[in-house]
Scaffold this motif. Structure first.
Motif, PDB file in Angstrom:
ATOM      1  N   TYR A  30      29.262  14.960 -14.214  1.00 63.13           N
ATOM      2  CA  TYR A  30      30.146  14.711 -15.345  1.00 63.13           C
ATOM      3  C   TYR A  30      30.684  15.997 -15.975  1.00 63.13           C
ATOM      4  O   TYR A  30      31.687  15.966 -16.685  1.00 63.13           O
ATOM      5  N   TYR A  67      29.203  14.037 -21.996  1.00 62.53           N
ATOM      6  CA  TYR A  67      29.238  15.238 -21.161  1.00 62.53           C
ATOM      7  C   TYR A  67      30.549  15.998 -21.335  1.00 62.53           C
ATOM      8  O   TYR A  67      30.546  17.225 -21.448  1.00 62.53           O
ATOM      9  N   ARG A  68      31.662  15.288 -21.347  1.00 61.11           N
ATOM     10  CA  ARG A  68      32.959  15.959 -21.419  1.00 61.11           C
ATOM     11  C   ARG A  68      33.138  16.705 -22.735  1.00 61.11           C
ATOM     12  O   ARG A  68      33.834  17.712 -22.796  1.00 61.11           O
ATOM     13  N   TRP A 121      29.856   9.557 -20.060  1.00 59.98           N
ATOM     14  CA  TRP A 121      30.829  10.526 -19.554  1.00 59.98           C
ATOM     15  C   TRP A 121      31.469  11.293 -20.705  1.00 59.98           C
ATOM     16  O   TRP A 121      31.617  12.521 -20.634  1.00 59.98           O
ATOM     17  N   ASP A 145      28.613   3.641 -19.396  1.00 61.56           N
ATOM     18  CA  ASP A 145      28.910   4.750 -18.486  1.00 61.56           C
ATOM     19  C   ASP A 145      30.031   5.624 -19.041  1.00 61.56           C
ATOM     20  O   ASP A 145      29.984   6.856 -18.938  1.00 61.56           O
ATOM     21  N   TYR A 146      31.033   4.978 -19.650  1.00 56.64           N
ATOM     22  CA  TYR A 146      32.142   5.728 -20.228  1.00 56.64           C
ATOM     23  C   TYR A 146      31.662   6.588 -21.395  1.00 56.64           C
ATOM     24  O   TYR A 146      32.047   7.754 -21.529  1.00 56.64           O
TER      25      TYR A 146
END
Length: 348
Positions: A324, A237-238, A234, A230-231
């Motif tokens: 995200y 996306y970031r 994220w 999940d990290y």
């Protein structure tokens, strides 16, 4: 409300202004700085700077002819005492050629520029992490004309500052370059042009052990591994969705265009597009995207209609539905996003 866009070459001035930017910001590393201090650390970027003072003057001349303003980035978190005179000289030279403002984070430099170059506006960098009314009041007392807010403020916090301090210009991020860390403790490297943009340098690999030694229980290990996945999603996306773009060329990645109606209503002066080190085409398409949203706001369209239009611009609502990418997730709603929460991409 104005669009503030990044540049790294004089050739970008005209297309960015024609696309809708009224304010441009840039960095420069003067040759005498490198000779004097044996470092390029003027503005937290190795890449994405103008080549020198001659380029800086060309940028200011071109922008002025197109009725746009230019800001110079001098935004390291801290400078040494030996740097202040040189930085003040850079600010003085920039103002003498028609530059409008310096973007600054270090308090000592803010004070020096305010005292020695009083007609050069001071914009407090997001790296200074000014995120509330009292902090903004403090910087205004030092001589700041504008606050560039960190990416983690909320729309309500923005409105509180603009309401309490209407004489102070407020600038908020709206597109590109998400910050994984707290803004003032950035651990990000920025890669140039088509190689991408910001990347995380703390992307460690982990091995897990139980408190008493040995492997954790299978259930706990699965949850830890899922958390790592999940990290990574994220982070993808970031950092611009892998630095990708929609088929129409609009950039993917951190975005706050849905919040622009609320920012406009709150009296935000400028919305900022990040990415000085990015490719010219990405910058131009970024300005075009933001300008299309701003045009509808200024035409008086209802906020809900503007947000729906903004989500549809890149024709992949699942990216927006992930949450995200959102600088300002509080403006999202399931109805506006087409109820696509279950369609998240799994690519990382």
């Amino acid at each position: 409300m104005k669009i503030t866009a990044p540049i790294s070459t004089p050739a970008e001035v005209e297309p960015l202004v024609l696309a809708g930017a009224r304010e441009l910001y840039c960095g420069v590393v003067p040759p005498d700085w490198i000779q004097r201090f044996n470092t390029s650390g003027v503005n937290r970027r190795v890449f994405g700077n103008l080549n020198g003072y001659a380029d800086l003057e060309r940028v200011v001349d071109k922008a002025t002819a197109l009725d746009a303003e230019v800001f110079l980035v001098l935004n390291a978190q801290q400078y040494g005492e030996q740097h202040l005179d040189a930085l003040t000289e850079i600010g003085t030279r920039f103002r003498s050629i028609g530059g409008k403002a310096a973007i600054v984070a270090d308090i000592s430099l803010i004070a020096s520029l305010a005292a020695n170059v009083p007609d050069l506006d001071i914009h407090v960098s997001s790296v200074a992490t000014c995120r509330n009314v009292e902090s903004a009041r403090f910087f205004a007392a030092l001589g700041a004309n504008r606050i560039i807010l960190p990416r983690d403020v909320t729309v309500a916090e923005i409105a509180a500052i603009t309401t309490e301090l209407p004489e102070l210009d407020i600038e908020a991020f709206v597109l590109n370059d998400g910050c994984v860390f707290e803004e003032g403790a950035c651990h990000t490297v920025h890669l140039p042009m088509n190689k991408g943009g910001p990347i995380c340098i703390d992307n460690y690999q982990f091995e897990y052990q139980a408190t008493g030694g040995g492997q954790p229980q299978e259930r706990a290990l699965r949850r830890l591994e899922q958390n790592d996945l999940d990290y990574k999603r994220w982070l993808w996306y970031r950092f611009g969705n892998g630095f990708t773009s929609a088929p129409n060329g609009y950039p993917w990645g951190p975005c706050g265009v849905c919040a622009m109606p609320a920012m406009h209503a709150a009296g935000v002066h400028s919305v900022k597009i990040a990415g000085r080190e990015g490719a010219s085409e990405r910058k131009i398409k970024s300005v075009e995207l933001v300008a299309r949203v701003l045009e509808r706001i200024e035409a008086g369209e209802p906020a809900d209609a503007v947000r729906k239009f903004a989500v549809g611009l890149r024709d992949a609502p699942s990216h927006c539905a992930s949450g995200y990418m959102c600088y300002y997730p509080e403006v999202r709603s399931r109805q506006e996003l087409g109820d696509t929460e279950g369609q998240l991409l799994t690519a990382v």
